[in-house]
Design a protein around this motif. Structure first.
Motif, PDB file in Angstrom:
ATOM      1  N   GLU A 366       0.807  -1.218   0.000  1.00 48.18           N
ATOM      2  CA  GLU A 366       0.000   0.000   0.000  1.00 48.18           C
ATOM      3  C   GLU A 366       0.845   1.275   0.000  1.00 48.18           C
ATOM      4  O   GLU A 366       0.577   2.192  -0.785  1.00 48.18           O
ATOM      5  CB  GLU A 366      -0.947  -0.020   1.202  1.00 48.18           C
ATOM      6  N   ASP A 367       1.856   1.345   0.867  1.00 46.92           N
ATOM      7  CA  ASP A 367       2.625   2.591   0.990  1.00 46.92           C
ATOM      8  C   ASP A 367       3.597   2.790  -0.171  1.00 46.92           C
ATOM      9  O   ASP A 367       3.780   3.909  -0.647  1.00 46.92           O
ATOM     10  CB  ASP A 367       3.393   2.610   2.321  1.00 46.92           C
ATOM     11  N   TRP A 368       4.252   1.727  -0.595  1.00 48.57           N
ATOM     12  CA  TRP A 368       5.191   1.846  -1.724  1.00 48.57           C
ATOM     13  C   TRP A 368       4.513   1.472  -3.044  1.00 48.57           C
ATOM     14  O   TRP A 368       4.676   2.156  -4.033  1.00 48.57           O
ATOM     15  CB  TRP A 368       6.426   0.968  -1.505  1.00 48.57           C
ATOM     16  N   GLY A 369       3.786   0.391  -3.035  1.00 47.46           N
ATOM     17  CA  GLY A 369       3.191  -0.087  -4.273  1.00 47.46           C
ATOM     18  C   GLY A 369       1.932   0.627  -4.696  1.00 47.46           C
ATOM     19  O   GLY A 369       1.504   0.515  -5.850  1.00 47.46           O
ATOM     20  N   GLY A 370       1.296   1.356  -3.786  1.00 48.41           N
ATOM     21  CA  GLY A 370       0.085   2.090  -4.135  1.00 48.41           C
ATOM     22  C   GLY A 370      -1.134   1.212  -4.369  1.00 48.41           C
ATOM     23  O   GLY A 370      -2.109   1.641  -4.992  1.00 48.41           O
ATOM     24  N   GLY A 371      -1.078  -0.045  -3.889  1.00 50.24           N
ATOM     25  CA  GLY A 371      -2.203  -0.951  -4.082  1.00 50.24           C
ATOM     26  C   GLY A 371      -2.152  -1.626  -5.440  1.00 50.24           C
ATOM     27  O   GLY A 371      -1.169  -1.539  -6.182  1.00 50.24           O
ATOM     28  N   THR A 372      -3.226  -2.306  -5.769  1.00 44.09           N
ATOM     29  CA  THR A 372      -3.250  -3.046  -7.035  1.00 44.09           C
ATOM     30  C   THR A 372      -3.381  -2.103  -8.226  1.00 44.09           C
ATOM     31  O   THR A 372      -3.996  -1.044  -8.136  1.00 44.09           O
ATOM     32  CB  THR A 372      -4.419  -4.046  -7.065  1.00 44.09           C
ATOM     33  N   ARG A 376      -8.626  -3.167  -7.621  1.00 43.46           N
ATOM     34  CA  ARG A 376      -9.456  -4.124  -6.900  1.00 43.46           C
ATOM     35  C   ARG A 376      -8.742  -4.592  -5.628  1.00 43.46           C
ATOM     36  O   ARG A 376      -7.526  -4.408  -5.482  1.00 43.46           O
ATOM     37  CB  ARG A 376      -9.787  -5.314  -7.802  1.00 43.46           C
ATOM     38  N   PRO A 377      -9.467  -5.223  -4.702  1.00 39.39           N
ATOM     39  CA  PRO A 377      -8.848  -5.694  -3.457  1.00 39.39           C
ATOM     40  C   PRO A 377      -7.792  -6.770  -3.709  1.00 39.39           C
ATOM     41  O   PRO A 377      -7.898  -7.551  -4.658  1.00 39.39           O
ATOM     42  CB  PRO A 377     -10.031  -6.267  -2.663  1.00 39.39           C
ATOM     43  N   VAL A 378      -6.801  -6.812  -2.839  1.00 38.81           N
ATOM     44  CA  VAL A 378      -5.792  -7.864  -2.887  1.00 38.81           C
ATOM     45  C   VAL A 378      -6.430  -9.174  -2.421  1.00 38.81           C
ATOM     46  O   VAL A 378      -7.101  -9.220  -1.395  1.00 38.81           O
ATOM     47  CB  VAL A 378      -4.588  -7.530  -1.979  1.00 38.81           C
ATOM     48  N   LYS A 379      -6.209 -10.220  -3.200  1.00 37.80           N
ATOM     49  CA  LYS A 379      -6.700 -11.541  -2.804  1.00 37.80           C
ATOM     50  C   LYS A 379      -5.580 -12.381  -2.199  1.00 37.80           C
ATOM     51  O   LYS A 379      -5.763 -13.045  -1.186  1.00 37.80           O
ATOM     52  CB  LYS A 379      -7.294 -12.272  -3.999  1.00 37.80           C
ATOM     53  N   ALA A 380      -4.423 -12.339  -2.841  1.00 40.43           N
ATOM     54  CA  ALA A 380      -3.296 -13.139  -2.381  1.00 40.43           C
ATOM     55  C   ALA A 380      -1.992 -12.492  -2.821  1.00 40.43           C
ATOM     56  O   ALA A 380      -1.954 -11.728  -3.785  1.00 40.43           O
ATOM     57  CB  ALA A 380      -3.383 -14.562  -2.941  1.00 40.43           C
ATOM     58  N   VAL A 381      -0.935 -12.835  -2.097  1.00 37.42           N
ATOM     59  CA  VAL A 381       0.399 -12.346  -2.425  1.00 37.42           C
ATOM     60  C   VAL A 381       1.344 -13.540  -2.351  1.00 37.42           C
ATOM     61  O   VAL A 381       1.357 -14.269  -1.360  1.00 37.42           O
ATOM     62  CB  VAL A 381       0.863 -11.259  -1.433  1.00 37.42           C
ATOM     63  N   PRO A 392      -2.860 -15.044   2.082  1.00 35.62           N
ATOM     64  CA  PRO A 392      -4.164 -14.390   1.923  1.00 35.62           C
ATOM     65  C   PRO A 392      -4.171 -12.978   2.466  1.00 35.62           C
ATOM     66  O   PRO A 392      -3.305 -12.592   3.267  1.00 35.62           O
ATOM     67  CB  PRO A 392      -5.105 -15.296   2.724  1.00 35.62           C
ATOM     68  N   ALA A 393      -5.143 -12.192   2.048  1.00 37.36           N
ATOM     69  CA  ALA A 393      -5.224 -10.782   2.435  1.00 37.36           C
ATOM     70  C   ALA A 393      -5.243 -10.595   3.945  1.00 37.36           C
ATOM     71  O   ALA A 393      -4.695  -9.613   4.464  1.00 37.36           O
ATOM     72  CB  ALA A 393      -6.457 -10.145   1.802  1.00 37.36           C
ATOM     73  N   GLU A 394      -5.851 -11.540   4.680  1.00 32.45           N
ATOM     74  CA  GLU A 394      -5.940 -11.383   6.136  1.00 32.45           C
ATOM     75  C   GLU A 394      -4.596 -11.545   6.839  1.00 32.45           C
ATOM     76  O   GLU A 394      -4.489 -11.273   8.037  1.00 32.45           O
ATOM     77  CB  GLU A 394      -6.963 -12.362   6.730  1.00 32.45           C
ATOM     78  N   HIS A 414      13.953 -14.818  -1.887  1.00 33.36           N
ATOM     79  CA  HIS A 414      14.776 -13.768  -2.488  1.00 33.36           C
ATOM     80  C   HIS A 414      14.110 -12.388  -2.391  1.00 33.36           C
ATOM     81  O   HIS A 414      14.638 -11.402  -2.887  1.00 33.36           O
ATOM     82  CB  HIS A 414      15.032 -14.153  -3.951  1.00 33.36           C
ATOM     83  N   GLY A 415      12.942 -12.338  -1.753  1.00 37.75           N
ATOM     84  CA  GLY A 415      12.279 -11.046  -1.549  1.00 37.75           C
ATOM     85  C   GLY A 415      11.335 -10.627  -2.654  1.00 37.75           C
ATOM     86  O   GLY A 415      10.880  -9.479  -2.666  1.00 37.75           O
ATOM     87  N   GLY A 416      11.031 -11.523  -3.586  1.00 29.31           N
ATOM     88  CA  GLY A 416      10.071 -11.190  -4.634  1.00 29.31           C
ATOM     89  C   GLY A 416       8.645 -11.227  -4.103  1.00 29.31           C
ATOM     90  O   GLY A 416       8.264 -12.161  -3.394  1.00 29.31           O
ATOM     91  N   ILE A 417       7.860 -10.208  -4.415  1.00 25.67           N
ATOM     92  CA  ILE A 417       6.475 -10.096  -3.950  1.00 25.67           C
ATOM     93  C   ILE A 417       5.582  -9.897  -5.163  1.00 25.67           C
ATOM     94  O   ILE A 417       5.682  -8.890  -5.859  1.00 25.67           O
ATOM     95  CB  ILE A 417       6.325  -8.906  -2.968  1.00 25.67           C
ATOM     96  N   VAL A 418       4.731 -10.888  -5.428  1.00 25.61           N
ATOM     97  CA  VAL A 418       3.834 -10.840  -6.585  1.00 25.61           C
ATOM     98  C   VAL A 418       2.400 -10.758  -6.084  1.00 25.61           C
ATOM     99  O   VAL A 418       1.952 -11.623  -5.321  1.00 25.61           O
ATOM    100  CB  VAL A 418       4.024 -12.063  -7.498  1.00 25.61           C
ATOM    101  N   VAL A 419       1.688  -9.722  -6.505  1.00 25.82           N
ATOM    102  CA  VAL A 419       0.357  -9.416  -5.977  1.00 25.82           C
ATOM    103  C   VAL A 419      -0.731  -9.871  -6.957  1.00 25.82           C
ATOM    104  O   VAL A 419      -0.601  -9.704  -8.177  1.00 25.82           O
ATOM    105  CB  VAL A 419       0.232  -7.896  -5.721  1.00 25.82           C
ATOM    106  N   PHE A 420      -1.825 -10.421  -6.403  1.00 24.11           N
ATOM    107  CA  PHE A 420      -2.980 -10.861  -7.190  1.00 24.11           C
ATOM    108  C   PHE A 420      -4.244 -10.244  -6.609  1.00 24.11           C
ATOM    109  O   PHE A 420      -4.396 -10.161  -5.385  1.00 24.11           O
ATOM    110  CB  PHE A 420      -3.102 -12.385  -7.156  1.00 24.11           C
ATOM    111  N   ASP A 421      -5.173  -9.825  -7.479  1.00 20.74           N
ATOM    112  CA  ASP A 421      -6.419  -9.249  -6.971  1.00 20.74           C
ATOM    113  C   ASP A 421      -7.507 -10.308  -6.850  1.00 20.74           C
ATOM    114  O   ASP A 421      -7.278 -11.501  -7.092  1.00 20.74           O
ATOM    115  CB  ASP A 421      -6.857  -8.038  -7.807  1.00 20.74           C
ATOM    116  N   ASP A 422      -8.731  -9.857  -6.466  1.00 23.67           N
ATOM    117  CA  ASP A 422      -9.790 -10.791  -6.128  1.00 23.67           C
ATOM    118  C   ASP A 422     -10.425 -11.497  -7.323  1.00 23.67           C
ATOM    119  O   ASP A 422     -11.327 -12.334  -7.147  1.00 23.67           O
ATOM    120  CB  ASP A 422     -10.879 -10.082  -5.312  1.00 23.67           C
TER     121      ASP A 422
END
Length: 517
Positions: A366-372, A376-381, A392-394, A414-422
């Motif tokens: 949210e702070d760096w990535g600015g959300g999806t 739409r809401p984040v479903k999983a990361v 999961p989002a929770e 390795h610190g990779g973060i891949v975001v998926f929406d709902d």
């Protein structure tokens, strides 16, 4: 009168969206107008969402313009961008961009700041000061400093770096090696590439320090073949360091010999595993070795070998220059120092964020990535590459800490973060994990080679709604076998994403049309 410096990144992400065309357009326009500029091809600051991010130095301050295309150059010159003029692409002073100034840059502080292949720029920003400190304090003291810092391997396993170095230093043998694993194959990861393209000499310095500390005279960098620009830049960096007396025999008159050879891989994901990488370096097929013996005792060509990741090695010079205590003050628990988190997937502002351990996924997204990017809401990361669990989002408030992540059945890797929406179907992603393993397995062990193929078949039956409970139990049993009996993490960790989908997103296995729910 001093020429105006204009910085245009020469880094894969920036080049892929037109940085080279922008540089050419700037050079042509300045020549046409008769303006005297110095065009500097720097690296990337890591704010990939702003690339190409060009800068102009005005009164000692760099003013940034983001997402610049070659078609913008006419209007930029018309708006006096050489004087920092206003323009829709103007971001403002680089050192005031929130995305950058809220980070804790320890390893990546030069990335974007300097011209990657300039020894002068590197030395002016404390380059080789860590190696000079190492040569002055002695090898034992260097290892003690690395141990005291709490630095752990940044390639994924998180093993204490100082212990590995001590083991190699204490091992018998007249020949020892430093092997740098730059086979950055995880989805959503690019920190190794950014560092090797933007500050390659820092990796060379870190490898030289490791060589001095452990008694190794030769280093190898195993680079993935999919990084042609990295290959070109890092190859030149080795030559630059050698010409300046920072590699080769009798480095800076110290009596210490150390040189580096760059080796290009052949596209195998499993060669990211240390022993498969060593097999490939020896000219063999990249297949995982049985352990023991450990590479620290019998590694490359049967000799004691340090195997470290790019970011691990590049973190060391500042540990010696600024002090192990300062590094250890960052982070939480046993996860000390910083990690370069990489934001990718369905994210509005993708890029590299170096922060101390303890920051949460929610803060990064949210702070760096600015959300999806979709809004739409984040479903999983997924954290830690294709073998990482889907969080999961929770659980987004979980601190990024090796031990905290292990408690929830996940890994930082390795610190990779891949975001998926709902809108994402997680059952399809569980299937992808098994399919990926089936394709990339080296084939040496049965649980990985056969288990992954059977896993795809079982998940396909579940998606179709065939005998859901029976196939669920079969998939769990298959995951148990792969996790407990596979020879390496390729098969042993493939169950992580599958189990997380079964646990948190089981509803996604319901067929889209017809069949049982």
């Amino acid at each position: 009168m001093a020429r105006t410096k204009v910085f245009v990144p020469r880094e894969t992400a920036a080049v892929s969206v037109g940085a080279d065309d922008v540089a050419i357009a700037i050079a042509r326009k300045s020549k046409q107008l008769g303006t005297d500029i110095q065009l500097v091809r720097n690296g990337s600051w890591g704010a990939s969402w702003l690339e190409p991010l060009i800068e102009v130095e005005v009164d000692g301050q760099r003013i940034a313009y983001g997402n610049v295309a070659a078609s913008d150059i006419e209007s930029l010159f018309a708006a006096d961008f050489l004087g920092g003029g206003e323009h829709p692409r103007r971001v403002g002073p680089t050192q005031e961009i929130p995305y950058l100034i809220q980070q804790e840059r320890w390893t990546f502080f030069r990335c974007g700041l300097i011209e990657a292949l300039s020894i002068e720029d590197f030395r002016a920003t404390s380059g080789f000061a860590g190696l000079e400190q190492a040569l002055a304090m002695g090898s034992d003291a260097v290892i003690e400093a690395v141990l005291k810092s709490g630095l752990r391997g940044r390639g994924g396993a998180g093993f204490p770096t100082g212990i590995k170095w001590r083991t190699v230093a204490d091992a018998s043998g007249t020949q020892k090696y430093i092997a740098c694993n730059a086979d950055e194959g995880d989805s959503g990861t690019f920190s190794d590439r950014i560092l090797m393209e933007s500050d390659p000499l820092s990796l060379i310095e870190g490898m030289a320090i490791a060589g001095f500390a452990t008694g190794a005279s030769k280093g190898y960098v195993y680079l993935r073949s999919e990084y042609p620009l990295t290959h070109k830049i890092f190859g030149k960096a080795i030559a630059v360091a050698r010409d300046a007396g920072w590699l080769g025999e009798n480095i800076q008159g110290s009596g210490f010999d150390f040189d580096i050879e760059l080796h290009i891989g052949a596209g195998s994901y499993v060669c990211g595993e240390e022993t498969a990488m060593l097999e490939s370096l020896e000219g063999k097929r990249g297949i995982v070795r049985y352990k023991p013996p450990l590479p620290a005792l019998e590694g490359l060509f049967g000799k004691p070998t340090v195997v470290n990741n790019v970011v691990t090695l590049a973190s060391v010079p500042n540990i010696l220059r600024l002090g192990a205590e300062r590094y250890a003050q960052m982070g939480v628990g046993r996860s000390l120092g910083t990690l370069a988190f990489q934001l990718a997937g369905n994210i509005k502002r993708g890029g590299l964020v170096e922060k101390a351990f303890g920051v949460t996924l929610r803060e990064l997204i949210e702070d760096w990535g600015g959300g999806t990017a979709s809004g739409r809401p984040v479903k999983a990361v997924q954290v830690g590459g294709p073998l990482g669990a889907y969080i999961p989002a929770e659980q987004l408030d979980t601190p990024l800490d090796y031990e905290k992540f292990a408690e929830i059945g996940a890994m930082i890797g390795h610190g990779g973060i891949v975001v998926f929406d709902d809108l994402t179907n997680m059952a399809r992603l569980a299937r992808f994990a098994m399919e990926f393993c089936a394709i990339e397995s080296c084939g040496k062990c049965t649980p990985c080679r056969i288990g992954s193929t059977r896993g795809v078949e079982v998940i396909d039956r579940m998606i179709k709604g065939e005998e859901r409970e029976l196939n669920y139990d079969l998939l769990v049993e298959l995951c148990d076998t792969m996790e407990g009996a596979s020879l390496c993490a390729m098969g042993g960790m493939t169950p992580y994403p599958v189990r997380s989908v079964l646990k948190y997103f089981a509803d996604d296995f319901a067929p889209r049309q017809g069949g049982d729910a």
